[in-house]
Scaffold this active site. Structure first.
Site, PDB file in Angstrom:
ATOM      1  N   ASP A   1       0.874  -1.172   0.000  1.00  0.00           N
ATOM      2  CA  ASP A   1       0.000   0.000   0.000  1.00  0.00           C
ATOM      3  C   ASP A   1       0.913   1.225   0.000  1.00  0.00           C
ATOM      4  OD1 ASP A   1      -1.601   2.149   0.560  1.00  0.00           O
ATOM      5  OD2 ASP A   1      -2.619   1.230   2.270  1.00  0.00           O
TER       6      ASP A   1
ATOM      7  N   LYS B   1      -4.305  11.946  -3.419  1.00  0.00           N
ATOM      8  CA  LYS B   1      -3.394  12.262  -2.316  1.00  0.00           C
ATOM      9  C   LYS B   1      -2.066  12.799  -2.836  1.00  0.00           C
ATOM     10  CE  LYS B   1      -5.170   8.532   0.616  1.00  0.00           C
ATOM     11  NZ  LYS B   1      -5.870   9.112   1.763  1.00  0.00           N
TER      12      LYS B   1
HETATM   13  C1  PLP Z   1      -2.285   4.194   3.864  1.00  0.00           C
HETATM   14  C2  PLP Z   1      -3.551   4.356   3.094  1.00  0.00           C
HETATM   15  N1  PLP Z   1      -4.021   3.321   2.376  1.00  0.00           N
HETATM   16  C3  PLP Z   1      -5.141   3.408   1.640  1.00  0.00           C
HETATM   17  C4  PLP Z   1      -5.874   4.567   1.606  1.00  0.00           C
HETATM   18  C5  PLP Z   1      -7.126   4.581   0.782  1.00  0.00           C
HETATM   19  O1  PLP Z   1      -7.063   5.538  -0.230  1.00  0.00           O
HETATM   20  P1  PLP Z   1      -8.413   5.880  -1.038  1.00  0.00           P
HETATM   21  O2  PLP Z   1      -9.412   6.272  -0.025  1.00  0.00           O
HETATM   22  O3  PLP Z   1      -8.027   6.983  -1.930  1.00  0.00           O
HETATM   23  O4  PLP Z   1      -8.783   4.648  -1.773  1.00  0.00           O
HETATM   24  C6  PLP Z   1      -5.440   5.667   2.354  1.00  0.00           C
HETATM   25  C7  PLP Z   1      -6.171   6.946   2.402  1.00  0.00           C
HETATM   26  O5  PLP Z   1      -7.363   7.030   2.669  1.00  0.00           O
HETATM   27  C8  PLP Z   1      -4.242   5.563   3.094  1.00  0.00           C
HETATM   28  O6  PLP Z   1      -3.781   6.587   3.815  1.00  0.00           O
END
Ligand code: PLP
Ligand code: PLP
Lengths: 149, 428, 428, 149
Positions: free
Chosen positions: B217, B243
């Site tokens: 991730d 992000k």
């Molecule tokens: C470490 C991490 N993984 C996964 C996500 C999921 O990202 P998204 O909500 O854009 O799918 C986030 C942020 O929400 C995150 O900070």
């Protein structure tokens, strides 16, 4: 419309060496998923020579003309020459118009040079050539490493 | 943060000021007319005008269903879309054909997880009872719940690497957890709570040593650190566009070509097929296999503009800038005895995510006081509830930095924070 | 088209001209300097400036991770997101809590299909061997392949309603196909090839009579007809934003609340949970349960602006306008003996999607000639390959209309079409 | 900060009637998924009267104060009155600031009127009241149809 040169219309209306013939060493079936065009292609090798290319092509004028030109250009030729032609066609078709094609190598194939300016049609023109390369592979022909086909 | 960044120059005040002018929202005022101090970039980052313009340009010049038309608009749109894929791939050191566009990292990680249940019985990828999935206790729900659900679907068992009191993975526990039963090892590059940057290469190698597929991730690393998929040595890697200065509605799953090739389809429909008959269908090669529906071309082009923007600054300098700010923030918090940072307090292998608690005051209340001064932070469990439970707390206050964050903003936050003991009558 | 539309006024030339000024791309020139004549709105529609501005406004004023923050930006962003949900719901006659945001109709339909395999064993929704899923031969791959995959996962059997030579569903075949074994009946509201508008209410009632869950693909109806979920009587309904003047990257799944409530989670991660522990998680109520990850708030706000735009015109008038254009197009094609329309040639229960073949010339070549005159149409199987096979053809040329299409554009297309026999030397 | 009225801080620091007591007719557990706040709440009915509300609340000052005010306002009251108070609180909290609250009905609850201007905090203030309604349901109390709680 520079895409539809006389020569292309000519080939697409009266495709050379069309139809599926026996005997053959390999048969392949390729499709273009975006438009549903299909080609079934057979090859027959005699030692280092492409003895026959026969095919059944369902598609647009560009794909049919291209298959016709392929059959005309490679039949009776040594494998190395056929591969050189294939490589030249691929280079010309993916050049976005920069490579006008070499008539000495690709023959009537130069008439397809205009296709390179229509990215969505490049696949049509390549369909037969990709099938041909695939068939060579399946027939166990030795394709030199440098070839990018 | 990784040591190779330390040589890069921090952003000079003029540079930072010029850069901030690219983000119109930063001039906004919030509660009580206070200028916005946005320290919630870890949730979503702001987007420079270049990104908004790139999207708008797509819509006003090239708008079309890419890969689905032979007319000029669709040709040009397709070229813009595929060019975006190539640029985004280059940004993380990957060839274009290994870049799958999704809607966000969550979809990317679900795509990965479903592969292990959608794979046909008998396939190497298909999980079943006796197999294990290993994650960590510091995962975001997006890299946790999909694996729980995978285990529910397949009968496999979920295990996790614990976190130490310092907020690091407990690597001593690893050998017992990572065994030949482990089929998937999924973990985060950088924690979205602790700020911890994990030793990816070492973990990936350990995963491969037992034959596991290694999933990373990279949501909180790609926007902040130079990331190269070859260096990391993982098999699959997920991140979100929003992000990293990009638009909402686009995410990426990178995968080693061999592995993507093996993975079964997930979302099915148009554009991902090879042939369709009522009796059954065959599917296209990756990345198309995983991109069902009319592609999100405008968002891809927007994300490519974000990547260009970051590259023009240089990711080493982004890292250096955030590193300096993190140092300032941690130092400021250390001066306040009533604040306790949750996560590493040193700067080694640590990013610009700082979560903390004010003893005796709930995070919601801390955040509200900061908000009242125009400082936007996040409060709660930040989608990492088990991690919070591990530390025996319900919620933390979290400040997260981005390339446009200024030292003054850190100071404003610290000053605003000093109102907390006042408002809640703590002896400070 | 439905008879209740016929009273609505068509768009007057001045109105149409004013409306077109809202779509900057329509002033673009293409091949050989020709003005763009865009007849590919069925693939994706263009977006008025109001939609682009709404998205940009979100990014430059409210950008935040909605539902994830307590600071002012997130509060305002969340309000904008939920307000968008309510407006989009109203547009199709549904309460906000029955509107699930997805990335596109394809995801909506996959969400629906996965519900029938993710549901726990023993649940009413869970399919198994002996159960049947009924679709039709005119489905888009997005409402076909997900059901094939569902059947593969569960051992259920896929059946389909055949299409008549006129391009209508063969309703005589229905009684034999729709039985108490049918657990899901999924079909399209309007065919994206034939233009056929199906008798939804009648089919839905027949589905319910045998206890099936009725799923409607409304991709090609919501942008063009007044749609009210209560009138239609279906259980689930899917559509895409980008085909209805909205941005890319957003789709909708509407569901009857009772049913949504029963449906298991699909994509899992942040924002869709109730509680998360390493040992297991519980999930939020709909619609949140189905919206994992940071929500696509900018796109939701953009889609709401598109809905406002359509409502200002009035959907009855949109329908009337497209009806008049369809009549003109069908009449023009009927005059050309070398053209054969695939689909109904009368205007009854028919939308502005017209697919045809030129005898002896492949659709790719027809499209190319049109493109050479600046006319953008789609060629191929339009993601409805089995339907094309049903008619014994590999590909059709398809013109699709939208609210901004003009009568002149239809004429330009017809004139350009006349070059086809010339170029390919047909006796015309 | 008008959100944190003295009265609220007061209630949050010294929550009235806190803790879980026996006997009870129903116990419920509610969480706020966005921040992880939790409340466990028990009710004891005596005929038409709410005899006791006891609770264990883990959360922010707003949610704790709200639970404390709830316990104070409804304990010893007839069910109909307790429901009226609950409905008034809900109306005030979801009014976006338009409804200042009626002190005669909600007592100290008016101190929470400011919360309505902070949408993300409304859930905190409602948590206890939602738990209370749920507990009433579980205890089988008859809740009149007109009530929107
Ligand atoms: C470490 C991490 N993984 C996964 C996500 C999921 O990202 P998204 O909500 O854009 O799918 C986030 C942020 O929400 C995150 O900070
Ligand atoms: C009838 C129909 N269904 C489904 C889809 C899929 O929509 P999307 O690609 O936006 O998911 C389309 C358009 O592509 C369509 O025309």
């Amino acid at each position: 419309m520079d895409l539809y040169q006389e020569l292309i219309l000519e080939h697409s209306k009266r495709p050379r060496r069309a139809g599926l013939r026996e005997p053959f060493d390999a048969e392949v079936h390729h499709v273009n998923p975006t438009c549903g065009d299909e080609v079934t292609l057979r090859i027959r090798l005699a030692g280092d020579v492409v003895e026959d290319v026969s095919y059944d092509s369902l598609g647009c004028s560009i794909s049919i003309a291209s298959a016709s030109i392929l059959a005309e250009q490679v039949t009776g030729r040594p494998l190395t020459e056929a591969l050189r032609t294939t490589e030249s066609m691929r280079a010309m078709l993916t050049s976005k118009g920069a490579d006008p094609g070499d008539e000495d190598i690709v023959g009537d194939g130069v008439a397809l040079a205009g296709v390179a300016k229509y990215p969505a049609r490049v696949k049509c023109a390549l369909l037969g050539w990709m099938a041909f390369t695939d068939a060579l592979n399946q027939a166990g022909a030795e394709i030199p490493k440098e070839s990018h086909v | 943060m990784p040591s190779h960044d330390t040589s890069a120059r921090d952003l000079a005040p003029e540079e930072l000021a010029a850069l901030r002018a690219d983000f119109p929202i930063l001039t906004r005022t919030v509660r009580n007319g206070n200028p916005l101090v946005y320290l919630d970039s870890g949730a979503t980052s702001h987007k420079p005008v270049a990104v908004l313009d790139a999207e708008r340009d797509f819509y006003t010049r090239l708008n079309s269903a890419v890969h689905r038309g032979a007319h000029q608009l669709s040709e040009e749109g397709t070229e813009a879309y595929e060019d975006a894929r190539a640029r985004i791939g280059r940004f993380v050191g990957a060839p274009a054909q290994e870049i799958v566009f999704t809607k966000n990292a969550t979809e990317s990680l679900n795509l990965a997880a479903y592969a292990f249940s959608n794979a046909p019985l008998g396939s190497r990828l298909r999980l079943g009872p006796g197999d294990e999935v290993l994650i960590t206790e510091m995962e975001h729900h997006a890299n946790l719940v999909p694996w729980q659900e995978l285990c529910r679907r397949t009968g496999a068992t979920l295990r996790w690497v614990p976190v130490t009191d310092e907020g690091r993975l407990d690597l001593d526990a690893l050998p017992a957890l990572l065994t030949e039963r482990t089929k998937v090892f999924a973990f985060t590059h950088a924690s979205n709570v602790l700020g911890t940057v994990n030793p990816v290469r070492r973990l990936a190698d350990a995963g491969h040593a037992v034959g596991a597929t290694v999933v990373l991730d990279a949501c909180q690393s790609v926007p902040h650190l130079p990331v190269d998929v070859a260096d990391l040595g993982v098999d699959l890697l997920a991140f979100s566009g929003h992000k990293m200065l990009g638009p909402m509605g686009i995410g990426v799953l990178w995968g080693r070509s061999g592995l993507l090739e093996e993975m079964p389809a997930f979302l099915t429909g148009g554009s991902m097929i090879e042939t369709v008959r009522m009796e059954g269908s065959t599917y296209a090669a990756p990345p198309q296999r995983f991109e069902a529906g009319v592609p999100v071309a405008a968002q891809a082009v927007g994300l490519a503009a974000a990547v260009d923007y970051l590259e023009r600054i240089g990711m080493d300098r982004v890292t250096a800038h955030e590193h300096a700010l993190t140092e300032r923030l941690l130092a400021g918090l250390a001066e306040r005895s009533w604040v306790r940072v949750v996560g590493p307090t040193d700067l080694e292998d640590r990013g610009g995510t700082v979560a903390f608690v004010v003893e005796g005051v709930h995070a919601h209340d801390v955040g509200q006081v900061l908000d009242d001064s125009g400082v936007a932070v996040r409060v709660g469990h930040h989608c990492a509830w088990p991690l919070h439970r591990r530390f025996g707390i319900a919620a933390t206050t979290r400040a997260t930095l981005a390339v446009y964050t200024t030292p003054d903003e850190i100071d404003t936050m610290l000053t605003a924070l000093d109102r907390v003991p006042e408002v809640f009558g703590l002896a400070s």
